[in-house]
Design an enzyme around this catalytic site. Sequence first.
Site, PDB file in Angstrom:
ATOM      1  N   ASP A 113      50.890  26.966  31.289  1.00  0.00           N
ATOM      2  CA  ASP A 113      52.285  27.170  31.655  1.00  0.00           C
ATOM      3  C   ASP A 113      53.141  26.244  30.775  1.00  0.00           C
ATOM      4  O   ASP A 113      52.640  25.219  30.304  1.00  0.00           O
ATOM      5  CB  ASP A 113      52.444  26.799  33.140  1.00  0.00           C
ATOM      6  CG  ASP A 113      53.678  27.421  33.748  1.00  0.00           C
ATOM      7  OD1 ASP A 113      54.344  28.227  33.074  1.00  0.00           O
ATOM      8  OD2 ASP A 113      53.980  27.107  34.912  1.00  0.00           O
ATOM      9  N   THR A 127      59.473  29.883  29.208  1.00  0.00           N
ATOM     10  CA  THR A 127      60.790  30.424  29.528  1.00  0.00           C
ATOM     11  C   THR A 127      61.558  30.694  28.237  1.00  0.00           C
ATOM     12  O   THR A 127      62.529  31.429  28.240  1.00  0.00           O
ATOM     13  CB  THR A 127      61.586  29.418  30.388  1.00  0.00           C
ATOM     14  OG1 THR A 127      61.446  28.131  29.783  1.00  0.00           O
ATOM     15  CG2 THR A 127      61.072  29.372  31.801  1.00  0.00           C
ATOM     16  N   LYS A 170      55.155  35.301  35.837  1.00  0.00           N
ATOM     17  CA  LYS A 170      54.254  35.033  34.702  1.00  0.00           C
ATOM     18  C   LYS A 170      52.916  34.483  35.200  1.00  0.00           C
ATOM     19  O   LYS A 170      51.852  34.966  34.793  1.00  0.00           O
ATOM     20  CB  LYS A 170      54.916  34.041  33.708  1.00  0.00           C
ATOM     21  CG  LYS A 170      56.201  34.591  33.105  1.00  0.00           C
ATOM     22  CD  LYS A 170      56.851  33.639  32.117  1.00  0.00           C
ATOM     23  CE  LYS A 170      57.458  32.406  32.730  1.00  0.00           C
ATOM     24  NZ  LYS A 170      58.573  32.665  33.669  1.00  0.00           N
ATOM     25  N   THR A 171      52.982  33.485  36.104  1.00  0.00           N
ATOM     26  CA  THR A 171      51.737  32.900  36.617  1.00  0.00           C
ATOM     27  C   THR A 171      50.955  33.950  37.414  1.00  0.00           C
ATOM     28  O   THR A 171      49.726  34.041  37.295  1.00  0.00           O
ATOM     29  CB  THR A 171      52.065  31.696  37.531  1.00  0.00           C
ATOM     30  OG1 THR A 171      52.969  30.849  36.831  1.00  0.00           O
ATOM     31  CG2 THR A 171      50.832  30.931  37.926  1.00  0.00           C
ATOM     32  N   ARG A 179      60.841  35.021  43.014  1.00  0.00           N
ATOM     33  CA  ARG A 179      60.694  33.719  43.678  1.00  0.00           C
ATOM     34  C   ARG A 179      61.906  33.433  44.572  1.00  0.00           C
ATOM     35  O   ARG A 179      61.764  32.918  45.676  1.00  0.00           O
ATOM     36  CB  ARG A 179      60.525  32.596  42.643  1.00  0.00           C
ATOM     37  CG  ARG A 179      60.352  31.232  43.327  1.00  0.00           C
ATOM     38  CD  ARG A 179      60.136  30.102  42.348  1.00  0.00           C
ATOM     39  NE  ARG A 179      58.844  30.223  41.690  1.00  0.00           N
ATOM     40  CZ  ARG A 179      58.626  29.892  40.427  1.00  0.00           C
ATOM     41  NH1 ARG A 179      59.612  29.419  39.690  1.00  0.00           N
ATOM     42  NH2 ARG A 179      57.433  30.028  39.909  1.00  0.00           N
TER      43      ARG A 179
HETATM   44  P1  ADP Z   1      56.688  32.378  37.065  1.00  0.00           P
HETATM   45  O1  ADP Z   1      55.302  31.939  36.686  1.00  0.00           O
HETATM   46  O2  ADP Z   1      57.266  33.395  36.127  1.00  0.00           O
HETATM   47  O3  ADP Z   1      57.629  31.219  37.285  1.00  0.00           O
HETATM   48  P2  ADP Z   1      55.388  33.206  39.550  1.00  0.00           P
HETATM   49  O4  ADP Z   1      54.269  34.059  39.055  1.00  0.00           O
HETATM   50  O5  ADP Z   1      55.042  31.820  40.003  1.00  0.00           O
HETATM   51  O6  ADP Z   1      56.585  33.156  38.493  1.00  0.00           O
HETATM   52  O7  ADP Z   1      56.087  34.028  40.747  1.00  0.00           O
HETATM   53  C1  ADP Z   1      56.973  33.410  41.673  1.00  0.00           C
HETATM   54  C2  ADP Z   1      56.763  34.002  43.055  1.00  0.00           C
HETATM   55  O8  ADP Z   1      57.180  35.363  43.083  1.00  0.00           O
HETATM   56  C3  ADP Z   1      55.296  33.985  43.515  1.00  0.00           C
HETATM   57  O9  ADP Z   1      55.273  33.626  44.893  1.00  0.00           O
HETATM   58  C4  ADP Z   1      54.833  35.429  43.352  1.00  0.00           C
HETATM   59  O10 ADP Z   1      53.934  35.759  44.355  1.00  0.00           O
HETATM   60  C5  ADP Z   1      56.132  36.247  43.490  1.00  0.00           C
HETATM   61  N1  ADP Z   1      56.143  37.395  42.560  1.00  0.00           N
HETATM   62  C6  ADP Z   1      56.470  37.351  41.262  1.00  0.00           C
HETATM   63  N2  ADP Z   1      56.421  38.576  40.703  1.00  0.00           N
HETATM   64  C7  ADP Z   1      56.049  39.420  41.692  1.00  0.00           C
HETATM   65  C8  ADP Z   1      55.834  40.842  41.736  1.00  0.00           C
HETATM   66  N3  ADP Z   1      56.037  41.613  40.656  1.00  0.00           N
HETATM   67  N4  ADP Z   1      55.425  41.397  42.901  1.00  0.00           N
HETATM   68  C9  ADP Z   1      55.276  40.605  43.989  1.00  0.00           C
HETATM   69  N5  ADP Z   1      55.480  39.263  44.032  1.00  0.00           N
HETATM   70  C10 ADP Z   1      55.870  38.668  42.892  1.00  0.00           C
END
Ligand code: ADP
Length: 334
Positions: A114, A163, A69-70, A222
């Site tokens: 977030d 979430t 998401k981030t 992650r």
């Molecule tokens: P969320 O905000 O949903 O908790 P993040 O955006 O922080 O998740 O992603 C977590 C990790 O996974 C980060 O290090 C990101 O670079 C990696 N990541 C997430 N989705 C992808 C994707 N589709 N392709 C490559 N790396 C990803």
Amino acid sequence: MVEKSLRRPDVTSERTEDDKNFNLRPKSLDHFIGQNYIKSNLKTYIESAKKRKKNLDHIILYGPPGLGKTSLAHIISNEKNVNFHSTSGPAFTKKGDLVTLLSNLMDGDVLFIDEIHRLPPIIEETLYPALEDFKCDYVIGSGPSARVMQISIEKFTLIGATTRLGLLSRPLRDRFGIHLQLDFYETNDLAEIIILNSKKLNFFIDADAASEIAKRSRGTPRIAIRLLKRVIDFSIVDQLKTIDISTVKSSLKKMKIDFQGLDEMDRKYMKCIALDFNGGPVGIETISAALLEQRDIIEDVIEPYLMQKGLVQRTSRGRILSKQGLDHISNYEK
Ligand code: ADP
């Protein structure tokens, strides 16, 4: 009963050190792997906004932690070539915090919040006119002489991440024009993410080894990246130059991660239902007390994947361990 609370920070909404390593984050939609329907729809919305010379509608991204998401919020601001401002719901304590933040935004900027479901109600109410009319009320002074001033702010795009969409109030949810739900990733997409990240980390991993890590990553990038880094640690200490499937299997065994990617915490949760509550049904509050674990962590982090795998079921009377769930923990014990 379980005596100790087990934390798994890599799959909570909290940012890990790995997440702060921006070199590992995808920078554009083309580098964002998987989630194809989200990518193609986002491309359309961004292109349409560019053609109309308008800002993007407000966007809500929802799904379990660690799914991107981030990363997507960063990518959207890159693709639109605008500034990115990031904060989180619990970070706001006073109305003034939000007013200051909003009044510093420039036209088209992305504001990423977030854990938006954790915004205090007073902040949420201040946000409504900002989202709809790009105005915000500001109180000057206090007591009987206090005056309410309305200030205009630049047209920005709010990207909220949560979430649990169900915890967002209806009025806030309705103010997002674009709703995007992220799903757990397919194994081949996770394997691609693992291979790409191992290149960035200057380590060679073969396709079978990447696929083995992917299968055990609970559908979550992650976790895939974290497991890759730990397998690299084992390889470095064992003076191996490349990672093959046997290195992956032996490293993950040492980390007590089983063939479905479940760890000690998942198994404790399942064992708690099986042994302490006879397989269920048992209420979430009771499980939370038995495991000494916060309800949020159980609902956001542990359960979504176990439910998706059919190991646990949620019914109106409580959680039930399925036959597969029971088989899983019995086989692990053998
Ligand atoms: P969320 O905000 O949903 O908790 P993040 O955006 O922080 O998740 O992603 C977590 C990790 O996974 C980060 O290090 C990101 O670079 C990696 N990541 C997430 N989705 C992808 C994707 N589709 N392709 C490559 N790396 C990803």
